[in-house]
Scaffold this motif. Structure first.
Motif, PDB file in Angstrom:
ATOM      1  N   GLY A 405       0.791  -1.224   0.000  1.00  0.00           N
ATOM      2  CA  GLY A 405       0.000   0.000   0.000  1.00  0.00           C
ATOM      3  C   GLY A 405       0.820   1.269   0.000  1.00  0.00           C
ATOM      4  O   GLY A 405       0.255   2.360   0.064  1.00  0.00           O
ATOM      5  N   TYR A 406       2.138   1.180  -0.093  1.00  0.00           N
ATOM      6  CA  TYR A 406       3.002   2.351  -0.081  1.00  0.00           C
ATOM      7  C   TYR A 406       3.691   2.467  -1.436  1.00  0.00           C
ATOM      8  O   TYR A 406       4.405   1.550  -1.866  1.00  0.00           O
ATOM      9  N   GLY A 407       3.489   3.587  -2.111  1.00  0.00           N
ATOM     10  CA  GLY A 407       4.089   3.781  -3.418  1.00  0.00           C
ATOM     11  C   GLY A 407       5.585   3.999  -3.328  1.00  0.00           C
ATOM     12  O   GLY A 407       6.097   4.568  -2.361  1.00  0.00           O
ATOM     13  N   VAL A 408       6.278   3.552  -4.358  1.00  0.00           N
ATOM     14  CA  VAL A 408       7.735   3.718  -4.430  1.00  0.00           C
ATOM     15  C   VAL A 408       8.078   4.247  -5.813  1.00  0.00           C
ATOM     16  O   VAL A 408       7.735   3.611  -6.827  1.00  0.00           O
ATOM     17  N   SER A 409       8.720   5.379  -5.858  1.00  0.00           N
ATOM     18  CA  SER A 409       9.197   5.969  -7.112  1.00  0.00           C
ATOM     19  C   SER A 409      10.265   6.989  -6.769  1.00  0.00           C
ATOM     20  O   SER A 409      10.430   7.378  -5.608  1.00  0.00           O
ATOM     21  N   PHE A 410      11.001   7.420  -7.785  1.00  0.00           N
ATOM     22  CA  PHE A 410      12.090   8.378  -7.581  1.00  0.00           C
ATOM     23  C   PHE A 410      11.960   9.491  -8.606  1.00  0.00           C
ATOM     24  O   PHE A 410      11.591   9.249  -9.761  1.00  0.00           O
ATOM     25  N   ASN A 411      12.258  10.713  -8.180  1.00  0.00           N
ATOM     26  CA  ASN A 411      12.272  11.823  -9.129  1.00  0.00           C
ATOM     27  C   ASN A 411      13.639  11.911  -9.788  1.00  0.00           C
ATOM     28  O   ASN A 411      14.485  11.031  -9.620  1.00  0.00           O
ATOM     29  N   THR A 412      13.871  12.960 -10.541  1.00  0.00           N
ATOM     30  CA  THR A 412      15.136  13.091 -11.278  1.00  0.00           C
ATOM     31  C   THR A 412      16.332  13.209 -10.352  1.00  0.00           C
ATOM     32  O   THR A 412      17.470  12.972 -10.766  1.00  0.00           O
ATOM     33  N   ASN A 413      16.097  13.596  -9.112  1.00  0.00           N
ATOM     34  CA  ASN A 413      17.184  13.708  -8.145  1.00  0.00           C
ATOM     35  C   ASN A 413      17.381  12.441  -7.334  1.00  0.00           C
ATOM     36  O   ASN A 413      18.215  12.409  -6.414  1.00  0.00           O
ATOM     37  N   GLY A 414      16.624  11.396  -7.651  1.00  0.00           N
ATOM     38  CA  GLY A 414      16.744  10.140  -6.909  1.00  0.00           C
ATOM     39  C   GLY A 414      16.023  10.164  -5.581  1.00  0.00           C
ATOM     40  O   GLY A 414      16.274   9.314  -4.720  1.00  0.00           O
ATOM     41  N   ASP A 415      15.102  11.134  -5.395  1.00  0.00           N
ATOM     42  CA  ASP A 415      14.362  11.260  -4.140  1.00  0.00           C
ATOM     43  C   ASP A 415      12.931  10.752  -4.322  1.00  0.00           C
ATOM     44  O   ASP A 415      12.335  10.903  -5.395  1.00  0.00           O
ATOM     45  N   PRO A 416      12.345  10.194  -3.269  1.00  0.00           N
ATOM     46  CA  PRO A 416      10.948   9.755  -3.339  1.00  0.00           C
ATOM     47  C   PRO A 416      10.005  10.922  -3.081  1.00  0.00           C
ATOM     48  O   PRO A 416      10.424  12.031  -2.736  1.00  0.00           O
ATOM     49  N   VAL A 417       8.713  10.649  -3.248  1.00  0.00           N
ATOM     50  CA  VAL A 417       7.706  11.649  -2.880  1.00  0.00           C
ATOM     51  C   VAL A 417       7.769  11.868  -1.374  1.00  0.00           C
ATOM     52  O   VAL A 417       7.797  10.919  -0.595  1.00  0.00           O
ATOM     53  N   ALA A 418       7.829  13.143  -0.979  1.00  0.00           N
ATOM     54  CA  ALA A 418       7.982  13.467   0.447  1.00  0.00           C
ATOM     55  C   ALA A 418       6.620  13.478   1.131  1.00  0.00           C
ATOM     56  O   ALA A 418       5.799  14.366   0.891  1.00  0.00           O
ATOM     57  N   ILE A 419       6.391  12.477   1.956  1.00  0.00           N
ATOM     58  CA  ILE A 419       5.176  12.405   2.765  1.00  0.00           C
ATOM     59  C   ILE A 419       5.589  12.180   4.212  1.00  0.00           C
ATOM     60  O   ILE A 419       6.324  11.228   4.505  1.00  0.00           O
ATOM     61  N   TYR A 420       5.153  13.059   5.092  1.00  0.00           N
ATOM     62  CA  TYR A 420       5.499  12.957   6.508  1.00  0.00           C
ATOM     63  C   TYR A 420       4.229  12.932   7.351  1.00  0.00           C
ATOM     64  O   TYR A 420       3.210  13.522   6.986  1.00  0.00           O
ATOM     65  N   GLU A 421       4.346  12.280   8.473  1.00  0.00           N
ATOM     66  CA  GLU A 421       3.317  12.380   9.496  1.00  0.00           C
ATOM     67  C   GLU A 421       3.713  13.469  10.490  1.00  0.00           C
ATOM     68  O   GLU A 421       4.902  13.603  10.823  1.00  0.00           O
ATOM     69  N   LEU A 422       2.734  14.236  10.925  1.00  0.00           N
ATOM     70  CA  LEU A 422       2.967  15.201  11.998  1.00  0.00           C
ATOM     71  C   LEU A 422       2.712  14.474  13.316  1.00  0.00           C
ATOM     72  O   LEU A 422       1.608  13.998  13.572  1.00  0.00           O
ATOM     73  N   VAL A 423       3.760  14.329  14.121  1.00  0.00           N
ATOM     74  CA  VAL A 423       3.657  13.547  15.350  1.00  0.00           C
ATOM     75  C   VAL A 423       3.810  14.457  16.561  1.00  0.00           C
ATOM     76  O   VAL A 423       4.464  15.495  16.508  1.00  0.00           O
ATOM     77  N   ASN A 424       3.210  14.039  17.653  1.00  0.00           N
ATOM     78  CA  ASN A 424       3.153  14.843  18.868  1.00  0.00           C
ATOM     79  C   ASN A 424       3.406  13.942  20.078  1.00  0.00           C
ATOM     80  O   ASN A 424       2.850  12.851  20.162  1.00  0.00           O
ATOM     81  N   TRP A 425       4.258  14.436  20.996  1.00  0.00           N
ATOM     82  CA  TRP A 425       4.514  13.691  22.226  1.00  0.00           C
ATOM     83  C   TRP A 425       3.409  14.026  23.229  1.00  0.00           C
ATOM     84  O   TRP A 425       3.370  15.130  23.760  1.00  0.00           O
ATOM     85  N   GLN A 426       2.531  13.085  23.468  1.00  0.00           N
ATOM     86  CA  GLN A 426       1.408  13.311  24.366  1.00  0.00           C
ATOM     87  C   GLN A 426       1.469  12.331  25.538  1.00  0.00           C
ATOM     88  O   GLN A 426       1.820  11.165  25.358  1.00  0.00           O
ATOM     89  N   LYS A 427       1.107  12.828  26.703  1.00  0.00           N
ATOM     90  CA  LYS A 427       1.080  11.980  27.890  1.00  0.00           C
ATOM     91  C   LYS A 427      -0.254  11.244  27.977  1.00  0.00           C
ATOM     92  O   LYS A 427      -1.315  11.842  27.806  1.00  0.00           O
ATOM     93  N   SER A 428      -0.156   9.958  28.230  1.00  0.00           N
ATOM     94  CA  SER A 428      -1.360   9.145  28.369  1.00  0.00           C
ATOM     95  C   SER A 428      -1.917   9.301  29.785  1.00  0.00           C
ATOM     96  O   SER A 428      -1.347   9.999  30.631  1.00  0.00           O
ATOM     97  N   GLU A 429      -3.026   8.636  30.047  1.00  0.00           N
ATOM     98  CA  GLU A 429      -3.632   8.693  31.377  1.00  0.00           C
ATOM     99  C   GLU A 429      -2.724   8.104  32.440  1.00  0.00           C
ATOM    100  O   GLU A 429      -2.806   8.456  33.617  1.00  0.00           O
ATOM    101  N   THR A 430      -1.840   7.202  32.028  1.00  0.00           N
ATOM    102  CA  THR A 430      -0.912   6.593  32.977  1.00  0.00           C
ATOM    103  C   THR A 430       0.316   7.453  33.229  1.00  0.00           C
ATOM    104  O   THR A 430       1.156   7.111  34.052  1.00  0.00           O
ATOM    105  N   GLY A 431       0.422   8.569  32.500  1.00  0.00           N
ATOM    106  CA  GLY A 431       1.573   9.451  32.676  1.00  0.00           C
ATOM    107  C   GLY A 431       2.730   9.133  31.747  1.00  0.00           C
ATOM    108  O   GLY A 431       3.748   9.820  31.768  1.00  0.00           O
TER     109      GLY A 431
END
Length: 807
Positions: A405-431
Motif C-alpha cells: 500500500g506504499y508507493g515507491v518511485s524516484f524523481n530526477t534527483n533520486g528522491d521519493p515523494v515526500a510524505i510525513y506524518e505530523l507527530v506529537n509527544w502526548q502523555k497518556s492517562e498513565t503518565g
C-alpha cells in the motif's frame, strides 16, 4: 547492505564536552540497526520466494557495520570494488559468488556522501534508507545515489510551514555538527526566512546551552541525530529553565527512547509514515541459538539482550572488543525466549525507517526485474543467462510500484515523494509519553493543501493553548511596524498611523492614505467618509441667522405698511415717499437674499446668492443716494431764483436709481456668463471634514460687485455728510450719514473677516454683514419717522415740518 548498527554521531564511549562540562556517554547496544538489516534479509527472502518478481532468480547479500565511522564505510566501499569478500548468502545452505550490483545504505548522511563519491565513479547504484542530507540530491556530484527516505529539503520546508502555521516568528535553532544537522538546518533557515521567521540563535548541540538558558524564544527547532539530542536533553535535565516548545526533525522526534525526558512533553515534528510489513514481526522473533551463533552481530544482540555469553564466541568478542567493553557473563543455555523481550528490536508498532529499508530492497529488485524480465501471457519470465552490470540497475529512476500500500518511485534527483506524518509527544492517562500522529504533510499536493492537522495537539507541559513565541507582539490594525535598530525583522515597535492614514491588517508595514473624501476613524483601522459641513437650517447659527433675516424682512414690510397707511401725512410726503417705498422693498429683498446663503450649495443657489445680494444692495444704496440728492436739491431750490428741482424731479430720480442698478446688473451678467459661481467640496480648509461652499468662479467678478457697492456707499456717505447740517427738522441727511457710516464700517470689517473665516463661517460672516448693514439702514432711516408717526402724531403736521426754527 552497509548499516550503522549503533547510529551514533560520536564515539559511544568517548566523553564529550558541552560548554566546558564533561558528559560521559552511556554504552547501550542499539537494536534499530539490527532491525534494519533483518528487514533487508526479510525482503530478500520474500523476493526469492516470489513467482511474480524475479522468478527463478535469487538475490544474495552481505551485511557490514560501519560503526558510525566514515573511514570504515569507505574501507568497505573499496573492499567491494576490489571484489574482495564477494560471497553472498542466498538463504539456503549453498554459497555462491557474484558481482556487487547495488548497495543498500548507509544510514548516515556523512558516510553516504563519502561512499557515493567512490561508488559513483564505478556506476554502482547506492540506495539509502536513512541518509536525508539535501546535498545528496545533487546528481552532478552523486549521479548514482538514490534513497527511499525524503530529502531534508522537504522536511525543512515542512518544518518552516509548521512554525509559520502557529504564528511562531521568534525561535531558537539547535543542530548536530554533521552533514545531516548542518545541511538540514541550513535548508530550514532558508525556508524560515522566506516565511518571515526570525532565529534568535542557531547553535550546535555542543554549544547551545548558554544561549538556550538566556533566550527569550519559547520555540526550539532541533535538527539533530538521536544521540546528540540525548546528550543535550540529559544536560538540560540538570538545569532549571523555563518550559520550551520543541520542534523536532524526523531523526529524533520519533525516537521513543528520548520520551523519558518529561520536560519535552508536547514536542512536535515530522516523521516518516508508520507502516505495516506483514509477517515481519514473526520473522524477527524466529531466531534460534543456532542461527544466532552463525552471525557476530546476532551473537552480540543475543548476549546483550539476555546478559549471557554464547559458547565459542570468544573470537567474535575479540572482533568487537574495540567497539564495546567485554565483561564476564554466564553461558547462554538455550532456554532464552526472544518472545518475552520488550526491546526496540521486537517493537513493530512504529515501523518507519524499517519500511524504508524494505522499500529499498524491493526498488532494487524491480529495477533488476525491468532489465532482465518480461511478461508473456500474464506470466513473468526472466533471462537467467543475461549478464547484468551494475550500471543497468540505475534504471531505478524509472521504478514506480506499490508495496504493502506504499508507493515507491524516484524523481530526477533520486528522491521519493515526500510524505510525513505530523507527530506529537502526548502523555497518556498513565503518565507515559506516547507518540501520536496528529497530521500529515504531502509535498506532492498543491500549496495550501499539502499541510493538514486532523487531531488536537498537546503542547508543552500538557497545555491546550498554543505557545506564543514572538520577539514583538503583533501590531494591531491602525498601527504599523517600525524595525528596532540592530535587531531582526521580527523585532519591531508598533507606531500609530500618521494623521490621514490607516492600516486594516495586523502587522502592517505601511499605512495607506485615505481617499481625499475619507478620514480615518479613531482607531485608524479604516477610512470613513468625511462629514460634510455647510450652514444648514438645522444648525443653531443657521436658525438664528434665518430668524433675523425673516425678522428684518417683516420689519421692512411692516414699516412699508405704516408708511403706506400714513402716505398722505406730511412727514411721509416730506421724505420722498416714492424712494422710501422703493428703499423698503429693496431692504426686504436684502433681508431675504441672506436666506439663499443658508442650506447646501447648488449650482443655482450659488449664482443667485451673490448676484441677488449685489443687485439688491445696489438698488438699496441707489435709493439712499437718490434721497440724499433730493435733500441737497431741495435746499438749493429754496434759494431765490433757483429752479434746480425741475432737473431732479421724480422722473430723474427713477432714472438715477435704474441707471445705478443697471450697471450692477451688467456686472453680474458678465460675471455669470464668463465664470459664474459654482458649488465645490472644500477639502483643504479642514483635514477631517468636507466643507460645501460656493466657489466664486471669477474672483474679479465678485470683487467688482463689492467694489461697485462700496463706491456707491462712499459717494452717498460724502453727500450725506455735506447735507447733514441743513436747517430742517426732518433732515434725512443726518440719518443717512449715520446709516452709511454703519454700512461702510460693516463692509470694511467684512473684507478681512470674510477672507480669514474658515469653512461655513465664511458664509456666516457674509450673512452677518448683509443683515447688519440692512438693519443699520432701516433703523437709522425709518425708525425715527415710524416713532413720530406711531407715538408722536402731534409732530406729524405740515406746520411742524415747515417750521425750520424749531429745534
Amino acid at each position: 547492505m552497509i548499516v550503522d548498527y549503533q547510529k551514533r554521531s560520536v564515539g559511544e564511549h568517548e566523553p564529550i564536552h558541552i560548554n566546558g562540562v564533561m558528559v560521559e556517554r552511556i554504552s547501550n547496544f542499539k537494536f534499530l540497526g539490527l532491525r534494519f538489516s533483518r528487514a533487508m534479509v526479510f525482503a530478500i527472502e520474500e523476493i526469492n520466494n516470489s513467482t511474480e518478481l524475479l522468478p527463478g532468480i535469487r538475490l544474495g547479500y552481505q551485511i557490514f557495520d560501519s560503526c558510525s565511522s566514515v573511514p570504515v564505510a569507505v574501507h568497505v566501499a573499496f573492499q567491494l570494488l576490489n571484489s574482495l569478500d564477494t560471497v553472498f548468502y542466498t538463504g539456503g545452505n549453498c554459497l555462491q559468488s557474484g558481482m556487487v550490483m547495488t548497495i543498500v545504505g548507509e544510514s548516515g548522511s556523512t558516510p553516504s556522501i563519502s561512499m557515493s563519491r567512490i561508488l559513483g565513479s564505478f556506476n554502482i547504484p547506492q540506495v539509502s534508507h536513512y541518509a536525508t542530507c539535501a546535498c545528496l540530491s545533487d546528481k552532478q556530484q552523486y549521479p548514482n545515489f538514490f534513497r527511499t527516505i525524503p530529502s531534508d529539503h522537504f522536511q525543512a520546508e515542512a518544518l518552516a510551514k509548521l512554525v509559520k502555521h502557529f504564528g511562531w516568528t521568534w525561535i531558537g535553532a539547535v543542530r548536530s555538527d554533521s552533514d545531516y544537522g548542518n545541511s538540514g538546518m541550513a535548508s530550514f533557515l532558508e525556508a524560515a526566512q522566506k516565511e518571515g521567521i526570525c532565529v534568535e540563535y542557531s547553535k550546535t548541540f555542543l554549544n547551545v546551552l548558554h544561549s538556550f538558558l538566556r533566550s527569550t524564544a519559547v520555540v526550539i527547532v532541533a535538527f539533530a541525530a538521536p544521540g546528540d539530542m540525548r546528550v543535550l536533553l540529559e544536560e538540560l535535565s540538570h538545569e532549571p529553565f523555563l518550559p520550551r516548545q520543541w520542534i523536532g526533525s524526523e531523526a529524533w522526534v520519533t525516537n521513543t527512547e528520548l520520551m523519558r525526558y518529561s520536560f519535552c512533553a508536547g514536542a512536535i515534528g515530522f516523521g516518516i509514515q508508520k507502516s505495516v510489513i506483514p509477517g515481519f514481526r514473526d520473522f524477527l522473533l524466529n531466531l534460534s541459538p543456532s542461527q544466532v551463533a552463525t552471525s557476530p552481530m546476532l551473537t552480540e544482540f543475543w548476549e546483550e539482550s539476555f546478559n549471557c555469553k554464547m559458547k565459542k564466541s570468544e573470537k567474535i568478542l575479540l572482533i568487537f572488543r574495540n567497539c564495546c567493553p567485554v565483561v564476564d557473563k554466564k553461558i547462554c543455555d538455550g532456554t532464552e525466549d526472544i518472545q518475552n523481550l520488550q526491546i526496540p528490536y521486537t517493537d513493530t508498532s512504529q515501523l518507519r525507517i524499517t519500511n524504508m529499508v524494505y522499500k529499498a530492497v524491493y526498488a532494487i529488485a524491480h529495477a533488476i526485474h525491468n532489465t532482465v524480465c518480461q511478461r508473456t501471457n500474464g506470466i513473468a519470465k526472466c533471462d537467467k543467462l543475461t549478464k547484468l552490470e551494475s550500471k543497468q540497475v540505475t534504471e531505478l529512476k524509472k521504478v514506480n510500484f506499490s508495496q504493502n500500500g506504499y508507493g515507491v518511485s524516484f524523481n530526477t534527483n533520486g528522491d521519493p515523494v515526500a510524505i510525513y506524518e505530523l507527530v506529537n509527544w502526548q502523555k497518556s492517562e498513565t503518565g507515559k509519553t506516547e507518540l501520536v500522529t496528529v497530521g500529515l504533510y504531502d509535498a506532492s499536493l498543491p500549496e495550501g493543501h499539502d499541510f493538514q492537522i486532523n487531531r488536537n495537539i498537546t503542547w508543552m507541559e500538557d497545555g491546550t493553548q498554543v505557545p506564543v513565541s514572538v520577539c514583538s507582539a503583533s501590531c494591531p490594525p491602525g498601527t504599523r511596524k517600525v524595525l528596532q535598530k540592530g535587531k531582526p525583522i521580527c523585532c519591531y515597535d508598533c507606531i500609530l498611523c500618521p494623521e490621514g492614514e490607516t492600516s486594516n491588517t495586523t502587522d502592517s508595514t505601511d499605512c495607506i492614505p485615505c481617499h481625499k473624501e475619507f478620514w480615518p476613524n479613531a482607531k485608524r483601522d479604516t477610512c470613513i467618509p468625511k462629514p460634510v459641513e455647510f450652514l444648514s437650517f438645522q444648525d443653531i447659527l443657521g436658525i438664528i441667522l434665518a430668524a433675523f433675516s425673516v425678522l428684518g424682512a417683516c420689519l421692512a414690510i411692516m414699516t412699508g405698511a405704516v408708511f403706506f397707511h400714513n402716505r398722505k401725512t406730511p412727514i411721509v410726503r416730506a421724505n420722498n415717499s416714492e424712494l422710501s417705498f422703493l428703499l423698503l422693498i429693496s431692504l426686504t429683498l436684502c433681508f431675504l437674499c441672506s436666506l439663499t446663503f443658508i442650506g447646501a450649495p447648488s449650482e443655482w443657489s450659488c449664482m443667485l446668492r451673490h448676484t441677488a445680494f449685489g443687485i439688491t444692495f445696489v438698488l438699496c444704496i441707489s435709493c439712499v443716494l437718490g434721497k440724499t440728492i433730493v435733500v441737497l436739491m431741495a435746499f438749493k431750490a429754496t434759494l431765490p431764483g433757483s429752479n434746480v428741482m425741475k432737473w431732479f424731479g421724480p422722473p430723474q430720480q427713477r432714472i438715477t436709481v435704474v441707471s445705478f442698478t443697471f450697471i450692477q446688473v451688467l456686472i453680474c451678467t458678465i460675471w455669470l456668463v464668463l465664470s459664474p459661481p459654482f458649488p465645490i467640496k472644500n477639502l483643504t480648509a479642514y483635514k477631517e471634514k468636507i466643507i460645501l461652499e460656493c466657489d466664486l468662479g471669477s474672483a474679479v467678478g465678485f470683487w467688482a460687485v463689492l467694489s461697485y457697492i462700496g463706491l456707491l456707499a462712499a459717494f452717498c456717505f460724502v453727500l450725506a455728510v455735506l447735507a447733514r447740517k441743513l436747517p430742517d427738522n426732518f433732515n434725512e441727511a443726518k440719518f443717512i450719514t449715520f446709516s452709511m457710516l454703519i454700512f461702510c464700517a460693516v463692509w470694511i470689517t467684512f473684507i478681512p473677516a470674510y477672507v480669514s473665516s474658515p469653512g461655513k463661517f465664511t458664509v456666516v460672516v457674509e450673512i452677518f454683514a448683509i443683515l447688519a448693514s440692512s438693519f443699520g439702514l432701516i433703523m437709522c432711516i425709518f425708525a425715527p419717522k415710524c416713532f413720530i408717526i406711531l407715538f408722536k402724531p402731534e409732530k406729524n403736521t405740515k406746520k411742524y415740518v415747515m417750521n425750520k426754527n424749531v429745534s
